[in-house]
Design an enzyme around this catalytic site. Sequence first.
Site, PDB file in Angstrom:
ATOM      1  N   SER A  33      69.924  16.099 -31.823  1.00 27.35           N
ATOM      2  CA  SER A  33      70.503  14.522 -32.274  1.00 27.35           C
ATOM      3  C   SER A  33      71.692  14.598 -32.902  1.00 27.35           C
ATOM      4  O   SER A  33      72.280  13.492 -33.174  1.00 27.35           O
ATOM      5  CB  SER A  33      69.406  14.002 -33.529  1.00 27.35           C
ATOM      6  OG  SER A  33      69.391  14.849 -34.794  1.00 27.35           O
TER       7      SER A  33
ATOM      8  N   LYS B 260      72.015  13.762 -40.271  1.00 26.79           N
ATOM      9  CA  LYS B 260      72.636  12.483 -39.721  1.00 26.79           C
ATOM     10  C   LYS B 260      74.016  12.206 -40.384  1.00 26.79           C
ATOM     11  O   LYS B 260      74.309  12.541 -41.476  1.00 26.79           O
ATOM     12  CB  LYS B 260      71.552  11.219 -39.710  1.00 26.79           C
ATOM     13  CG  LYS B 260      70.244  11.490 -38.887  1.00 26.79           C
ATOM     14  CD  LYS B 260      70.274  11.204 -37.517  1.00 26.79           C
ATOM     15  CE  LYS B 260      68.856  11.174 -36.733  1.00 26.79           C
ATOM     16  NZ  LYS B 260      68.506  12.828 -36.957  1.00 26.79           N
TER      17      LYS B 260
END
Lengths: 202, 202
Positions: free
Chosen positions: A122, A159
């Site tokens: 990701s 993230k």
Amino acid sequence: MKELTIQQKKVLQCIKFYIKKTGFPPTRADICRELGFKSPNAAESHLRALEKKGYITIENGASRGINLTENTAEKSQTIPVIGLVAAGSPTLADENIEKHIPYQESLFLSDFDYFLRVKGLSMKDAGIMEDDLVAIKKTSEVRNGDIVVARIDDEVTLKYFQSSGNQIKLIPANDDFDEIYINKETEGFFIEGKSVGLIREN
Amino acid sequence: MKELTIQQKKVLQCIKFYIKKTGFPPTRADICRELGFKSPNAAESHLRALEKKGYITIENGASRGINLTENTAEKSQTIPVIGLVAAGSPTLADENIEKHIPYQESLFLSDFDYFLRVKGLSMKDAGIMEDDLVAIKKTSEVRNGDIVVARIDDEVTLKYFQSSGNQIKLIPANDDFDEIYINKETEGFFIEGKSVGLIREN
DNA sequence: AATTTTACTGAATATATATACAGTATAAAT
DNA sequence: ATTTATACTGTATATATATTCAGTAAAATT
């Protein structure tokens, strides 16, 4: 190991500093000079207390015969590696620790608390690949653009962090993944820390 | 630094060993005991010779006042960081060395010789970003799929390696860059080494 | 309430330790 | 050929150093 008093800590620090500076341990008189004691017995009793509590060993009869215990000497510490498992928090609990690797001071620009083993892609456009070790500093003080370890209930992710007011955006570095929108006060949401470096073992 | 005689080397080794064992330097008498000398002056003169040649310093008047010189102490070695400049070879010549960083054994799975500071994004899809430090092991024995440091004349690049027969393909990990085709026997072509790890300082 | 630990000063001392001095002998450098 | 460095033994000694003993006082533990 038994706790040290403030004064005993000072003496231990003094010994460490002296060894770093000179290459050999201090005498009782040296400690007195450094800490302002007027009697060598002040140093002597502190040394015996440190010995009793296991922080140093003393070779009787030898001059400067002080030796820092293994725990006491900050040679090369080890840093835990934690697996980024989908369910389960990245705490420093024993069951989460994958292994320990030797730690070198000033490996990165900032100090850090543990390595996170990355799962998934990701964050691939940020150059963070599967199985990379991301150095994490435990803190909740993060800025927009920081790469953070965020926990939502039992889910833990890495993230980009972006906030405006109460609204927080967690942005992946991969078009195949979606952004996550969340509210600051959401139950179960928590910033565990932020990335300050990366190691790839190949 | 001036060369040591066999006997002086023995004395220096003895000092190192003693410090490792006890945590503090030896006295003249200790050295005599370890090496079988019968006069403390034997140790004394050797110490003064070692001091004169710059391997140790001696604090006069202090007991056990021996300190290993920086060069002498094998604390934590340092590894050079080399800039990946377009023109100019990534040799270990002084002018190419950006800085040194402390080295920890077993930081990566394989040992390595230097860090290469990455310029550009030609390997970004492999998770290698600008300013990353790639750990390079100097070798010409590379396999297909390895990330290698290749030199073509004065140009040095980091690319995937792929060979079939005499034909070699250097493949970037970025669609914006082109593959490089080259012949094994091409003048000025050379494999400097391969990547065995990566550090990102953030 | 009594004991132990902490945190010192101050003086005394046996001994651990550096270091100088007097030699002897061989090898290396100038 | 002469000086300097290496490689010690052996003796002597000033002092650097650990360590004990005698106290005082406050804080923490039992």
